[in-house]
Every structure is written in C-alpha cells, then in structure tokens.
Design a protein around this motif. Structure first.
Motif, short mmCIF file in Angstrom:
data_model
loop_
_atom_site.label_atom_id
_atom_site.label_comp_id
_atom_site.label_asym_id
_atom_site.label_seq_id
_atom_site.Cartn_x
_atom_site.Cartn_y
_atom_site.Cartn_z
N PRO A 1 0.74 -1.13 -0.33
CA PRO A 1 -0.33 0.16 -0.51
C PRO A 1 0.69 1.12 -0.12
N PRO A 2 0.55 2.23 -0.14
CA PRO A 2 0.76 4.26 -0.18
C PRO A 2 1.67 3.70 1.20
N GLY A 3 3.18 4.38 1.15
CA GLY A 3 3.65 4.95 1.96
C GLY A 3 4.23 3.84 3.47
N ALA A 4 3.46 2.00 2.67
CA ALA A 4 4.25 1.02 3.82
C ALA A 4 4.28 0.05 2.83
N PRO A 5 5.64 -0.13 2.35
CA PRO A 5 5.84 -1.53 1.28
C PRO A 5 6.07 -2.77 2.26
N GLY A 6 5.67 -4.11 1.51
CA GLY A 6 5.11 -5.37 2.25
C GLY A 6 3.86 -5.61 2.13
N VAL A 7 3.77 -6.83 2.45
CA VAL A 7 2.04 -7.33 2.71
C VAL A 7 1.93 -6.95 3.75
N TRP A 8 0.55 -6.63 4.08
CA TRP A 8 0.19 -6.42 5.03
C TRP A 8 -0.87 -7.06 5.29
N PRO A 9 -1.85 -8.13 6.14
CA PRO A 9 -3.92 -8.49 6.83
C PRO A 9 -4.18 -7.31 6.32
N GLY A 10 -5.34 -7.55 5.70
CA GLY A 10 -6.64 -6.74 5.82
C GLY A 10 -7.57 -7.01 5.44
N LEU A 11 -7.99 -5.80 5.93
CA LEU A 11 -10.20 -6.03 5.90
C LEU A 11 -11.02 -6.15 4.69
N LEU A 12 -10.76 -6.54 3.98
CA LEU A 12 -11.50 -6.20 2.53
C LEU A 12 -13.64 -5.86 2.68
N VAL A 13 -13.75 -4.26 3.16
CA VAL A 13 -15.23 -3.47 3.10
C VAL A 13 -16.24 -3.60 2.20
N GLU A 14 -15.19 -3.51 0.66
CA GLU A 14 -16.45 -3.54 -0.42
C GLU A 14 -15.68 -2.76 -1.69
N TRP A 15 -16.43 -2.58 -2.61
CA TRP A 15 -15.70 -3.19 -3.86
C TRP A 15 -16.22 -2.16 -4.72
N ARG A 16 -15.45 -1.24 -5.71
CA ARG A 16 -16.06 -0.63 -5.99
C ARG A 16 -15.62 -0.22 -7.65
N GLN A 17 -16.36 0.08 -8.59
CA GLN A 17 -16.09 -0.09 -9.73
C GLN A 17 -15.58 0.85 -10.58
N THR A 18 -14.76 1.38 -10.77
CA THR A 18 -14.05 2.89 -11.77
C THR A 18 -14.06 2.37 -13.61
N ASP A 19 -13.59 4.00 -13.74
CA ASP A 19 -13.30 3.65 -15.57
C ASP A 19 -11.79 3.12 -15.87
N GLU A 20 -10.73 2.51 -14.01
CA GLU A 20 -9.40 2.12 -14.12
C GLU A 20 -9.93 0.61 -13.59
N GLY A 21 -11.03 0.51 -13.85
CA GLY A 21 -11.13 -0.95 -12.78
C GLY A 21 -11.60 -1.14 -11.94
N TRP A 22 -11.56 -2.64 -11.09
CA TRP A 22 -12.23 -2.33 -9.52
C TRP A 22 -11.08 -2.32 -7.91
N HIS A 23 -11.63 -1.51 -7.36
CA HIS A 23 -11.07 -1.20 -6.38
C HIS A 23 -11.84 -1.57 -5.40
N GLY A 24 -10.62 -1.94 -3.83
CA GLY A 24 -11.57 -2.36 -2.48
C GLY A 24 -11.16 -1.42 -1.79
N ARG A 25 -12.24 -1.60 -0.97
CA ARG A 25 -12.16 -0.82 0.69
C ARG A 25 -11.44 -1.43 1.69
N VAL A 26 -10.38 -1.24 2.17
CA VAL A 26 -9.34 -2.63 2.95
C VAL A 26 -8.92 -1.52 3.81
N ALA A 27 -9.41 -2.11 5.26
CA ALA A 27 -8.33 -1.35 6.66
C ALA A 27 -7.75 -2.73 6.82
N PHE A 28 -6.87 -1.51 6.84
CA PHE A 28 -5.74 -2.62 7.95
C PHE A 28 -4.30 -1.66 8.70
N THR A 29 -3.33 -2.56 8.99
CA THR A 29 -2.77 -2.03 10.06
C THR A 29 -1.48 -1.99 9.04
N VAL A 30 0.23 -0.71 9.46
CA VAL A 30 1.03 -0.90 9.56
C VAL A 30 1.80 -0.53 10.25
#
Length: 132
Positions: free
Chosen positions: A82-111
C-alpha cells in the motif's frame, strides 16, 4: 487461542454459541475468487527502500464516481505494497467499487508506525489485494 476456539467459562465453543444465537449464517461463498484486475507492472528494485511513514489520509485524492457493490460483510485479505508502507499486510476488505480504472477495494489494515501499529483505510486497486 483467540477468537473463542477454546472452551471458555460457559463450556461452549464460539461456534456452538453462534449456532445458538438465533442469527442466521451468511449465505456468502467464501471460496469465490476476488474480481480480477490487470496484472501489476513489475518495478521492484533489488534493494528494498527505507519504510516511509504512512500517508496522511487528508492528502489522498477524493474517490472518483463509482458503481459500488457492498454486501455488508468484510473479508480477510492480504494487502500488497500500500502507499507509504511497502510489504504485505493483513487486511479486511470492506467493499468493492468499479471505476473507469477497474475494480478497487476499500480495505482496513494495520501497518508498522513509529510508535506502534497504525490503522489505515484506503481504496486500493484489486491487483494489490489477495484473497486469504
């Protein structure tokens, strides 16, 4: 063990207590794959960069107009770089949205932050999310 996996004071497991709660089990297919996005561009340097502080959410651009799909239930996922936090972090996917740029997920996670864990919430491209 966390999450009520061992029998507690009542002598019943979390699963048994949930079954007796009267709340119906969700009909969600937890094995369904995440929506696929175009593969991310490679560009990782040989040397890892020094961790940057997490971005200030007030500096993030507002989300574009979207078509949202929300079912009210979160799903566990891995958040990759994720921006500003390189690496792999556990998260909780809350919702999806589709834009002209493709699918995005709203995610809560800790870094990892300077003074401990920092809770983040962000809209991230589907390519940076992996099903757990």
């Amino acid at each position: 063990m966390a999450g009520g996996m061992q029998r507690g004071r009542s002598g019943r497991s979390l699963s048994e207590r949930a079954a007796r709660s009267g709340v119906p089990a969700p009909d969600e297919d937890w094995d369904a794959p995440f929506p696929r996005a175009a593969p991310a561009q490679a560009g990782h340097a040989d040397q890892p960069a020094a961790p940057a502080p997490p971005p200030d959410v007030r500096d993030l651009p507002p989300p574009p107009p979207v078509v949202r799909r929300a079912d009210g239930r979160g799903r566990h996922c891995w958040v990759h770089d994720p921006p500003g936090a390189p690496g792999v972090w556990p998260g909780l996917l809350v919702e999806w949205r589709q834009t002209d740029e493709g699918w995005h997920g709203r995610v809560a996670f800790t870094v990892a932050g300077r003074a401990g864990s920092v809770l983040m919430e962000a809209w991230l491209p589907a390519a940076s999310l992996e099903q757990r």
